[in-house]
Design a protein around this motif. Structure first.
Motif, PDB file in Angstrom:
ATOM      1  N   GLU A 240     -65.731 -15.342  50.235  1.00  0.00           N
ATOM      2  CA  GLU A 240     -67.091 -15.847  49.982  1.00  0.00           C
ATOM      3  C   GLU A 240     -67.655 -15.271  48.688  1.00  0.00           C
ATOM      4  OE1 GLU A 240     -66.604 -16.047  54.442  1.00  0.00           O
ATOM      5  OE2 GLU A 240     -66.007 -14.687  52.864  1.00  0.00           O
ATOM      6  N   LEU A 241     -67.448 -13.980  48.476  1.00  0.00           N
ATOM      7  CA  LEU A 241     -67.961 -13.345  47.257  1.00  0.00           C
ATOM      8  C   LEU A 241     -67.266 -13.873  46.011  1.00  0.00           C
ATOM      9  CD1 LEU A 241     -68.289  -9.666  48.510  1.00  0.00           C
ATOM     10  CD2 LEU A 241     -70.147 -11.231  47.969  1.00  0.00           C
ATOM     11  N   GLY A 242     -66.002 -14.214  46.140  1.00  0.00           N
ATOM     12  CA  GLY A 242     -65.236 -14.628  44.973  1.00  0.00           C
ATOM     13  C   GLY A 242     -65.289 -16.103  44.631  1.00  0.00           C
ATOM     14  N   CYS A 243     -65.375 -16.970  45.640  1.00  0.00           N
ATOM     15  CA  CYS A 243     -65.266 -18.395  45.298  1.00  0.00           C
ATOM     16  C   CYS A 243     -66.002 -19.336  46.246  1.00  0.00           C
ATOM     17  CB  CYS A 243     -63.794 -18.791  45.197  1.00  0.00           C
ATOM     18  SG  CYS A 243     -62.822 -18.558  46.689  1.00  0.00           S
TER      19      CYS A 243
ATOM     20  N   VAL B  90     -60.518 -27.035  53.798  1.00  0.00           N
ATOM     21  CA  VAL B  90     -60.324 -25.685  53.267  1.00  0.00           C
ATOM     22  C   VAL B  90     -60.158 -24.695  54.414  1.00  0.00           C
ATOM     23  CG1 VAL B  90     -61.348 -23.845  51.869  1.00  0.00           C
ATOM     24  CG2 VAL B  90     -61.711 -26.237  51.235  1.00  0.00           C
ATOM     25  N   GLY B  91     -59.232 -23.761  54.238  1.00  0.00           N
ATOM     26  CA  GLY B  91     -59.029 -22.688  55.196  1.00  0.00           C
ATOM     27  C   GLY B  91     -59.156 -21.338  54.514  1.00  0.00           C
TER      28      GLY B  91
ATOM     29  N   THR C 263     -67.043 -22.720  44.644  1.00  0.00           N
ATOM     30  CA  THR C 263     -65.922 -23.653  44.506  1.00  0.00           C
ATOM     31  C   THR C 263     -65.563 -24.264  45.858  1.00  0.00           C
ATOM     32  OG1 THR C 263     -65.039 -22.436  42.629  1.00  0.00           O
ATOM     33  CG2 THR C 263     -63.499 -23.857  43.817  1.00  0.00           C
ATOM     34  N   ILE C 264     -65.527 -23.425  46.892  1.00  0.00           N
ATOM     35  CA  ILE C 264     -65.207 -23.929  48.226  1.00  0.00           C
ATOM     36  C   ILE C 264     -66.244 -24.951  48.679  1.00  0.00           C
ATOM     37  CG2 ILE C 264     -65.128 -23.287  50.667  1.00  0.00           C
ATOM     38  CD1 ILE C 264     -63.691 -20.711  49.792  1.00  0.00           C
TER      39      ILE C 264
ATOM     40  N   ILE D  86     -56.787 -26.686  50.511  1.00  0.00           N
ATOM     41  CA  ILE D  86     -56.977 -25.385  49.859  1.00  0.00           C
ATOM     42  C   ILE D  86     -56.899 -24.302  50.927  1.00  0.00           C
ATOM     43  CG2 ILE D  86     -58.598 -23.915  48.586  1.00  0.00           C
ATOM     44  CD1 ILE D  86     -59.843 -26.544  47.498  1.00  0.00           C
ATOM     45  N   LEU D  87     -56.158 -23.242  50.634  1.00  0.00           N
ATOM     46  CA  LEU D  87     -56.090 -22.093  51.519  1.00  0.00           C
ATOM     47  C   LEU D  87     -56.379 -20.850  50.688  1.00  0.00           C
ATOM     48  CD1 LEU D  87     -55.533 -20.917  54.303  1.00  0.00           C
ATOM     49  CD2 LEU D  87     -53.091 -20.861  53.710  1.00  0.00           C
TER      50      LEU D  87
END
Length: 77
Positions: free
Chosen positions: A16-19, A33-34, A22-23, A5-6
């Motif tokens: 960070e605020l958006g997902c 993840v990047g 999920t990350i 995932i990028l």
């Protein structure tokens, strides 16, 4: 480095605020993840570029991000 995932964000805290939930979940499942931040957020009204850099690196450590880069584009342009 191969990533599963990028995620891209305009400013250092946008991903960070958006997902971040999920990350965190995907990292816990073994995904690499990047994060790529487009700007340093220099036009923001709260904090400074230095504070944002420190916060983004700490967030990457907490989330278990494999790689984080900033493209150093000018904020607002």
């Amino acid at each position: 480095m191969k990533l599963d995932i990028l995620a891209f964000g305009a400013h250092p805290d946008d991903v960070e605020l958006g997902c971040s939930g999920t990350i965190a979940k995907e990292v816990s499942l073994g995904k690499k993840v990047g994060i790529v931040d487009l700007t340093r957020g220099e036009l923001g009204t709260r904090g400074s570029v230095e504070i944002r850099n420190k916060e983004s690196q700490l967030a990457a450590e907490i989330l278990g991000i494999s790689v984080r880069e900033n493209l150093d584009m000018r904020d607002g342009f």
